[in-house]
Design a protein around this motif. Structure first.
Motif, PDB file in Angstrom:
ATOM      1  N   ARG A  55     -26.086 -33.763  -4.512  1.00  0.00           N
ATOM      2  CA  ARG A  55     -27.096 -34.415  -5.354  1.00  0.00           C
ATOM      3  C   ARG A  55     -26.479 -34.921  -6.656  1.00  0.00           C
ATOM      4  N   ALA A  56     -25.536 -34.156  -7.198  1.00  0.00           N
ATOM      5  CA  ALA A  56     -24.875 -34.581  -8.434  1.00  0.00           C
ATOM      6  C   ALA A  56     -24.085 -35.872  -8.224  1.00  0.00           C
ATOM      7  N   ALA A  57     -23.623 -36.082  -6.987  1.00  0.00           N
ATOM      8  CA  ALA A  57     -22.869 -37.296  -6.669  1.00  0.00           C
ATOM      9  C   ALA A  57     -23.777 -38.448  -6.245  1.00  0.00           C
ATOM     10  N   GLY A  58     -25.095 -38.228  -6.280  1.00  0.00           N
ATOM     11  CA  GLY A  58     -26.036 -39.286  -5.954  1.00  0.00           C
ATOM     12  C   GLY A  58     -26.596 -39.244  -4.550  1.00  0.00           C
ATOM     13  N   GLY A  59     -26.247 -38.207  -3.778  1.00  0.00           N
ATOM     14  CA  GLY A  59     -26.747 -38.094  -2.414  1.00  0.00           C
ATOM     15  C   GLY A  59     -28.049 -37.318  -2.346  1.00  0.00           C
ATOM     16  N   GLU A  60     -28.616 -37.258  -1.151  1.00  0.00           N
ATOM     17  CA  GLU A  60     -29.865 -36.542  -0.924  1.00  0.00           C
ATOM     18  C   GLU A  60     -29.574 -35.359  -0.006  1.00  0.00           C
ATOM     19  N   ALA A  61     -29.909 -34.150  -0.473  1.00  0.00           N
ATOM     20  CA  ALA A  61     -29.600 -32.961   0.318  1.00  0.00           C
ATOM     21  C   ALA A  61     -30.567 -31.835   0.008  1.00  0.00           C
ATOM     22  N   VAL A  62     -30.870 -31.060   1.033  1.00  0.00           N
ATOM     23  CA  VAL A  62     -31.648 -29.838   0.883  1.00  0.00           C
ATOM     24  C   VAL A  62     -30.893 -28.716   1.574  1.00  0.00           C
ATOM     25  N   ALA A  63     -30.987 -27.519   1.024  1.00  0.00           N
ATOM     26  CA  ALA A  63     -30.358 -26.338   1.610  1.00  0.00           C
ATOM     27  C   ALA A  63     -31.445 -25.414   2.138  1.00  0.00           C
ATOM     28  N   LEU A  64     -31.281 -24.973   3.375  1.00  0.00           N
ATOM     29  CA  LEU A  64     -32.294 -24.150   4.026  1.00  0.00           C
ATOM     30  C   LEU A  64     -31.624 -23.003   4.783  1.00  0.00           C
ATOM     31  N   PRO A  65     -32.250 -21.840   4.815  1.00  0.00           N
ATOM     32  CA  PRO A  65     -31.669 -20.732   5.595  1.00  0.00           C
ATOM     33  C   PRO A  65     -31.702 -21.040   7.081  1.00  0.00           C
ATOM     34  N   LEU A  66     -30.644 -20.644   7.780  1.00  0.00           N
ATOM     35  CA  LEU A  66     -30.564 -20.877   9.214  1.00  0.00           C
ATOM     36  C   LEU A  66     -29.708 -19.807   9.862  1.00  0.00           C
ATOM     37  N   ASP A  67     -30.264 -19.163  10.855  1.00  0.00           N
ATOM     38  CA  ASP A  67     -29.532 -18.217  11.697  1.00  0.00           C
ATOM     39  C   ASP A  67     -29.684 -18.707  13.133  1.00  0.00           C
ATOM     40  N   VAL A  68     -28.613 -19.292  13.684  1.00  0.00           N
ATOM     41  CA  VAL A  68     -28.729 -19.905  15.008  1.00  0.00           C
ATOM     42  C   VAL A  68     -28.884 -18.871  16.116  1.00  0.00           C
ATOM     43  N   THR A  69     -28.722 -17.591  15.794  1.00  0.00           N
ATOM     44  CA  THR A  69     -28.936 -16.555  16.801  1.00  0.00           C
ATOM     45  C   THR A  69     -30.400 -16.151  16.904  1.00  0.00           C
ATOM     46  N   ASP A  70     -31.254 -16.745  16.072  1.00  0.00           N
ATOM     47  CA  ASP A  70     -32.669 -16.398  16.045  1.00  0.00           C
ATOM     48  C   ASP A  70     -33.510 -17.643  16.301  1.00  0.00           C
ATOM     49  N   ASP A  71     -34.273 -17.629  17.390  1.00  0.00           N
ATOM     50  CA  ASP A  71     -35.050 -18.808  17.773  1.00  0.00           C
ATOM     51  C   ASP A  71     -36.036 -19.212  16.688  1.00  0.00           C
ATOM     52  N   GLY A  72     -36.716 -18.223  16.102  1.00  0.00           N
ATOM     53  CA  GLY A  72     -37.690 -18.530  15.056  1.00  0.00           C
ATOM     54  C   GLY A  72     -37.047 -19.168  13.847  1.00  0.00           C
ATOM     55  N   VAL A  74     -34.326 -21.021  13.810  1.00  0.00           N
ATOM     56  CA  VAL A  74     -33.952 -22.395  14.155  1.00  0.00           C
ATOM     57  C   VAL A  74     -35.173 -23.312  14.098  1.00  0.00           C
ATOM     58  N   ARG A  75     -36.287 -22.874  14.674  1.00  0.00           N
ATOM     59  CA  ARG A  75     -37.502 -23.698  14.674  1.00  0.00           C
ATOM     60  C   ARG A  75     -37.996 -23.943  13.247  1.00  0.00           C
ATOM     61  N   LYS A  76     -37.940 -22.895  12.436  1.00  0.00           N
ATOM     62  CA  LYS A  76     -38.389 -23.028  11.051  1.00  0.00           C
ATOM     63  C   LYS A  76     -37.480 -23.984  10.281  1.00  0.00           C
ATOM     64  N   PHE A  77     -36.183 -23.876  10.512  1.00  0.00           N
ATOM     65  CA  PHE A  77     -35.219 -24.749   9.845  1.00  0.00           C
ATOM     66  C   PHE A  77     -35.455 -26.211  10.212  1.00  0.00           C
ATOM     67  N   VAL A  78     -35.608 -26.484  11.505  1.00  0.00           N
ATOM     68  CA  VAL A  78     -35.813 -27.870  11.954  1.00  0.00           C
ATOM     69  C   VAL A  78     -37.119 -28.425  11.396  1.00  0.00           C
ATOM     70  N   ALA A  79     -38.170 -27.607  11.387  1.00  0.00           N
ATOM     71  CA  ALA A  79     -39.457 -28.061  10.859  1.00  0.00           C
ATOM     72  C   ALA A  79     -39.358 -28.379   9.376  1.00  0.00           C
ATOM     73  N   HIS A 123     -27.498 -24.387  21.725  1.00  0.00           N
ATOM     74  CA  HIS A 123     -28.608 -24.757  22.603  1.00  0.00           C
ATOM     75  C   HIS A 123     -29.947 -24.643  21.889  1.00  0.00           C
ATOM     76  N   ARG A 124     -30.105 -23.660  21.023  1.00  0.00           N
ATOM     77  CA  ARG A 124     -31.364 -23.545  20.264  1.00  0.00           C
ATOM     78  C   ARG A 124     -31.607 -24.799  19.428  1.00  0.00           C
ATOM     79  N   LEU A 125     -30.552 -25.320  18.804  1.00  0.00           N
ATOM     80  CA  LEU A 125     -30.697 -26.556  18.033  1.00  0.00           C
ATOM     81  C   LEU A 125     -31.076 -27.717  18.938  1.00  0.00           C
ATOM     82  N   VAL A 126     -30.394 -27.812  20.058  1.00  0.00           N
ATOM     83  CA  VAL A 126     -30.661 -28.888  21.011  1.00  0.00           C
ATOM     84  C   VAL A 126     -32.112 -28.870  21.468  1.00  0.00           C
ATOM     85  N   SER A 127     -32.591 -27.698  21.849  1.00  0.00           N
ATOM     86  CA  SER A 127     -33.946 -27.619  22.390  1.00  0.00           C
ATOM     87  C   SER A 127     -35.001 -27.894  21.328  1.00  0.00           C
ATOM     88  N   ALA A 128     -34.649 -27.660  20.050  1.00  0.00           N
ATOM     89  CA  ALA A 128     -35.604 -27.881  18.969  1.00  0.00           C
ATOM     90  C   ALA A 128     -35.653 -29.333  18.504  1.00  0.00           C
TER      91      ALA A 128
END
Length: 261
Positions: A55-72, A74-79, A123-128
């Protein structure tokens, strides 16, 4: 008349494993190219540090928690990423770690954990995400593979079979997605300087390097930088519609030889 409608100018992107190394470099590179990026990892605070620099360099970014070993997770992150950035156009699957050890000496739970992160997590990312991409008839999924797939390295425990499974999944997806407008690609790094393996003790590191040298798998001391892999990912996703980079292999160039004259 073009065969395909062009990509949107700004393509919402999610990067899994973005707290450091290849993931952080990839998020930074794609943001610099104008794409809004959602950075995800278990170490969300590290993702936020990267996002702040973007963001300091002029880009657009958000940081979100993600644990790819947990389906919930991953779904929450993608949403959350979709809500913040819009429909996801690019997925970079690079979450993972590296445990050293001989396969027959590994605990089965540790073995399964490696496969769970590198393969099942992808695969969790793919399916989401991919079903909506198919509905829009465009999108890019980039899997970070490894050169251990064509050239297995001893003492890489479950990492070798996990990455082999990941690349096989990507190849299968490429066939299944043909004609949908969605591209599944693999960027396959060679030896790369990242945080993976940096927590090994001296004895483990020595054993790994000794076996690599015995099998001729350590030809020279030069390593790739995370930014080199990020550049390859950027090339893959920036290919125009109608072009598909299915596999990009990236290896470090050897140091220049001394003149032999």
């Amino acid at each position: 008349m073009p065969r395909f409608a062009p990509h949107p100018e700004k393509r919402a992107t999610i990067v899994a494993g973005a707290s450091a190394g290849i993931g952080a470099a990839t998020a930074t590179t794609l943001a610099a190219a104008g794409h809004p990026v959602a950075l995800g990892a278990r170490r969300a605070e590290k993702c936020e540090e990267v996002a702040e620099r973007i963001r300091a360099a002029g880009g657009e970014a958000v940081a979100l928690p993600l644990d790819v070993t947990d389906d919930g997770s991953v779904r929450k992150f993608v949403a959350a990423a979709t809500e913040a950035l819009g429909p996801i156009e690019i997925v970079v699957s690079g979450a993972g770690d590296l445990a050293a050890g001989q396969i027959h000496e590994m605990d089965s739970d540790a073995f399964a954990a490696q496969v769970g992160v590198h393969l099942v997590g992808a695969h969790r990312l793919v399916s989401a995400v991919v079903p909506e991409m198919v509905g829009r008839r465009r999108g890019d999924i980039v899997f970070i593979g490894s050169d251990v797939v064509p050239m297995p390295r001893p003492r890489m425990g479950a990492y070798v079979p996990a990455k082999a499974g990941l690349e096989a999944m990507a190849q299968t997806m490429r066939m299944e997605l043909e004609g949908t407008g969605v591209r599944a690609s693999v960027v396959r790094p060679g030896p790369t300087s990242t945080s993976m393996g940096m927590n090994w003790d001296e004895q483990t590191t020595a054993a790994v390097l000794k076996d690599w040298m015995r099998w001729g798998l350590a030809r020279h001391p030069y390593f790739l930088r995370a930014s080199d892999i990020a550049a390859a990912v950027a090339s893959v996703v920036s290919a125009p519609r109608g072009v598909h980079y299915t596999l990009v292999e990236v290896e470090p160039e050897a140091p220049l030889r001394e003149d032999e004259a």
